[in-house]
Design a protein around this motif. Sequence first.
Motif, PDB file in Angstrom:
ATOM      1  N   PRO A   1     -21.124  17.655  -5.020  1.00  0.00           N
ATOM      2  CA  PRO A   1     -19.812  17.103  -5.363  1.00  0.00           C
ATOM      3  C   PRO A   1     -19.097  17.932  -6.425  1.00  0.00           C
ATOM      4  N   LEU A   2     -17.781  18.007  -6.288  1.00  0.00           N
ATOM      5  CA  LEU A   2     -16.975  18.752  -7.243  1.00  0.00           C
ATOM      6  C   LEU A   2     -16.555  17.845  -8.385  1.00  0.00           C
ATOM      7  N   CYS A   3     -16.494  18.410  -9.556  1.00  0.00           N
ATOM      8  CA  CYS A   3     -15.953  17.699 -10.717  1.00  0.00           C
ATOM      9  C   CYS A   3     -14.606  18.346 -11.008  1.00  0.00           C
ATOM     10  N   CYS A   4     -13.563  17.862 -10.325  1.00  0.00           N
ATOM     11  CA  CYS A   4     -12.241  18.471 -10.431  1.00  0.00           C
ATOM     12  C   CYS A   4     -11.215  17.408 -10.818  1.00  0.00           C
ATOM     13  N   PRO A   5     -10.731  17.465 -12.059  1.00  0.00           N
ATOM     14  CA  PRO A   5      -9.746  16.474 -12.494  1.00  0.00           C
ATOM     15  C   PRO A   5      -8.442  16.527 -11.701  1.00  0.00           C
ATOM     16  N   MET A   6      -8.065  17.696 -11.198  1.00  0.00           N
ATOM     17  CA  MET A   6      -6.824  17.810 -10.421  1.00  0.00           C
ATOM     18  C   MET A   6      -6.920  17.010  -9.123  1.00  0.00           C
ATOM     19  N   ILE A   7      -8.049  17.127  -8.425  1.00  0.00           N
ATOM     20  CA  ILE A   7      -8.224  16.365  -7.184  1.00  0.00           C
ATOM     21  C   ILE A   7      -8.229  14.879  -7.485  1.00  0.00           C
ATOM     22  N   VAL A   8      -8.928  14.485  -8.534  1.00  0.00           N
ATOM     23  CA  VAL A   8      -8.995  13.066  -8.904  1.00  0.00           C
ATOM     24  C   VAL A   8      -7.611  12.536  -9.248  1.00  0.00           C
ATOM     25  N   ASN A   9      -6.828  13.294 -10.004  1.00  0.00           N
ATOM     26  CA  ASN A   9      -5.479  12.859 -10.372  1.00  0.00           C
ATOM     27  C   ASN A   9      -4.565  12.756  -9.156  1.00  0.00           C
ATOM     28  N   LEU A  10      -4.675  13.713  -8.231  1.00  0.00           N
ATOM     29  CA  LEU A  10      -3.865  13.657  -7.023  1.00  0.00           C
ATOM     30  C   LEU A  10      -4.238  12.438  -6.185  1.00  0.00           C
ATOM     31  N   LEU A  11      -5.531  12.180  -6.047  1.00  0.00           N
ATOM     32  CA  LEU A  11      -5.970  11.012  -5.282  1.00  0.00           C
ATOM     33  C   LEU A  11      -5.490   9.720  -5.941  1.00  0.00           C
ATOM     34  N   ARG A  12      -5.572   9.645  -7.255  1.00  0.00           N
ATOM     35  CA  ARG A  12      -5.101   8.443  -7.962  1.00  0.00           C
ATOM     36  C   ARG A  12      -3.607   8.237  -7.768  1.00  0.00           C
ATOM     37  N   SER A  13      -2.839   9.308  -7.826  1.00  0.00           N
ATOM     38  CA  SER A  13      -1.397   9.158  -7.633  1.00  0.00           C
ATOM     39  C   SER A  13      -1.074   8.733  -6.202  1.00  0.00           C
ATOM     40  N   MET A  14      -1.846   9.226  -5.237  1.00  0.00           N
ATOM     41  CA  MET A  14      -1.641   8.815  -3.852  1.00  0.00           C
ATOM     42  C   MET A  14      -1.976   7.338  -3.670  1.00  0.00           C
ATOM     43  N   ILE A  15      -3.021   6.876  -4.350  1.00  0.00           N
ATOM     44  CA  ILE A  15      -3.403   5.465  -4.266  1.00  0.00           C
ATOM     45  C   ILE A  15      -2.312   4.584  -4.861  1.00  0.00           C
ATOM     46  N   LEU A  16      -1.716   5.022  -5.974  1.00  0.00           N
ATOM     47  CA  LEU A  16      -0.649   4.247  -6.599  1.00  0.00           C
ATOM     48  C   LEU A  16       0.609   4.189  -5.737  1.00  0.00           C
ATOM     49  N   ARG A  17       0.919   5.292  -5.062  1.00  0.00           N
ATOM     50  CA  ARG A  17       2.122   5.344  -4.224  1.00  0.00           C
ATOM     51  C   ARG A  17       1.961   4.558  -2.934  1.00  0.00           C
ATOM     52  N   GLN A  18       0.796   4.605  -2.345  1.00  0.00           N
ATOM     53  CA  GLN A  18       0.574   4.061  -1.001  1.00  0.00           C
ATOM     54  C   GLN A  18      -0.401   2.896  -1.061  1.00  0.00           C
ATOM     55  N   ARG A  19       0.107   1.695  -1.068  1.00  0.00           N
ATOM     56  CA  ARG A  19      -0.757   0.516  -1.115  1.00  0.00           C
ATOM     57  C   ARG A  19      -1.577   0.433   0.171  1.00  0.00           C
ATOM     58  N   GLY A  20      -2.859   0.119   0.024  1.00  0.00           N
ATOM     59  CA  GLY A  20      -3.734  -0.034   1.182  1.00  0.00           C
ATOM     60  C   GLY A  20      -4.329   1.266   1.697  1.00  0.00           C
ATOM     61  N   LEU A  21      -4.097   2.357   0.983  1.00  0.00           N
ATOM     62  CA  LEU A  21      -4.592   3.654   1.443  1.00  0.00           C
ATOM     63  C   LEU A  21      -6.115   3.708   1.456  1.00  0.00           C
ATOM     64  N   VAL A  22      -6.739   3.225   0.406  1.00  0.00           N
ATOM     65  CA  VAL A  22      -8.199   3.262   0.325  1.00  0.00           C
ATOM     66  C   VAL A  22      -8.809   2.368   1.405  1.00  0.00           C
ATOM     67  N   ALA A  23      -8.233   1.205   1.613  1.00  0.00           N
ATOM     68  CA  ALA A  23      -8.742   0.303   2.652  1.00  0.00           C
ATOM     69  C   ALA A  23      -8.630   0.939   4.028  1.00  0.00           C
ATOM     70  N   MET A  24      -7.518   1.636   4.286  1.00  0.00           N
ATOM     71  CA  MET A  24      -7.331   2.291   5.574  1.00  0.00           C
ATOM     72  C   MET A  24      -8.359   3.402   5.776  1.00  0.00           C
ATOM     73  N   ILE A  25      -8.631   4.172   4.736  1.00  0.00           N
ATOM     74  CA  ILE A  25      -9.588   5.275   4.841  1.00  0.00           C
ATOM     75  C   ILE A  25     -11.006   4.735   5.035  1.00  0.00           C
ATOM     76  N   ILE A  26     -11.371   3.708   4.293  1.00  0.00           N
ATOM     77  CA  ILE A  26     -12.720   3.141   4.414  1.00  0.00           C
ATOM     78  C   ILE A  26     -12.898   2.501   5.789  1.00  0.00           C
ATOM     79  N   LYS A  27     -11.846   1.896   6.304  1.00  0.00           N
ATOM     80  CA  LYS A  27     -11.907   1.276   7.628  1.00  0.00           C
ATOM     81  C   LYS A  27     -12.131   2.318   8.721  1.00  0.00           C
ATOM     82  N   GLN A  28     -11.629   3.531   8.515  1.00  0.00           N
ATOM     83  CA  GLN A  28     -11.814   4.601   9.486  1.00  0.00           C
ATOM     84  C   GLN A  28     -13.246   5.112   9.508  1.00  0.00           C
ATOM     85  N   GLY A  29     -13.987   4.835   8.454  1.00  0.00           N
ATOM     86  CA  GLY A  29     -15.383   5.238   8.395  1.00  0.00           C
ATOM     87  C   GLY A  29     -15.584   6.455   7.508  1.00  0.00           C
TER      88      GLY A  29
END
Length: 115
Positions: free
Chosen positions: A78-106
């Motif tokens: 696993p990578l320890c990259c704050p940039m990737i983590v920050n981008l993912l967090r901002s995407m989660i804040l912008r798009q409600r239900g994104l994590v649920a959709m990704i987990i549902k896909q498997g």
Amino acid sequence: LLKCDTSVWRNDGLRYIIVSVLWRLLDANESVISKTANTEDVSNEFLAARDSLIFRCLVVVGSGDFKYKGTSNETSKPLCCPMIVNLLRSMILRQRGLVAMIIKQGLSENMVDWL
């Protein structure tokens, strides 16, 4: 950008450049889509599909759940990259239900643990 070789993603400086360019492109693309889409529903649907694809790719890279070229079963760590983590967090804040959709896909266990 997402088709870069794994050696590029493993290099800290190159990964920083890729993620910062990707972040800017996502913001620019979002404004273009919101201006040119016929309805707000169409733009939201397109942005949700785009974000889910990019989110999944970044989770694969961050979790290290990809195979190196030329190896059979060796996966990355696993990578320890704050940039990737920050981008993912901002995407989660912008798009409600994104994590649920990704987990549902498997997702694999490594990806869920990293997330």
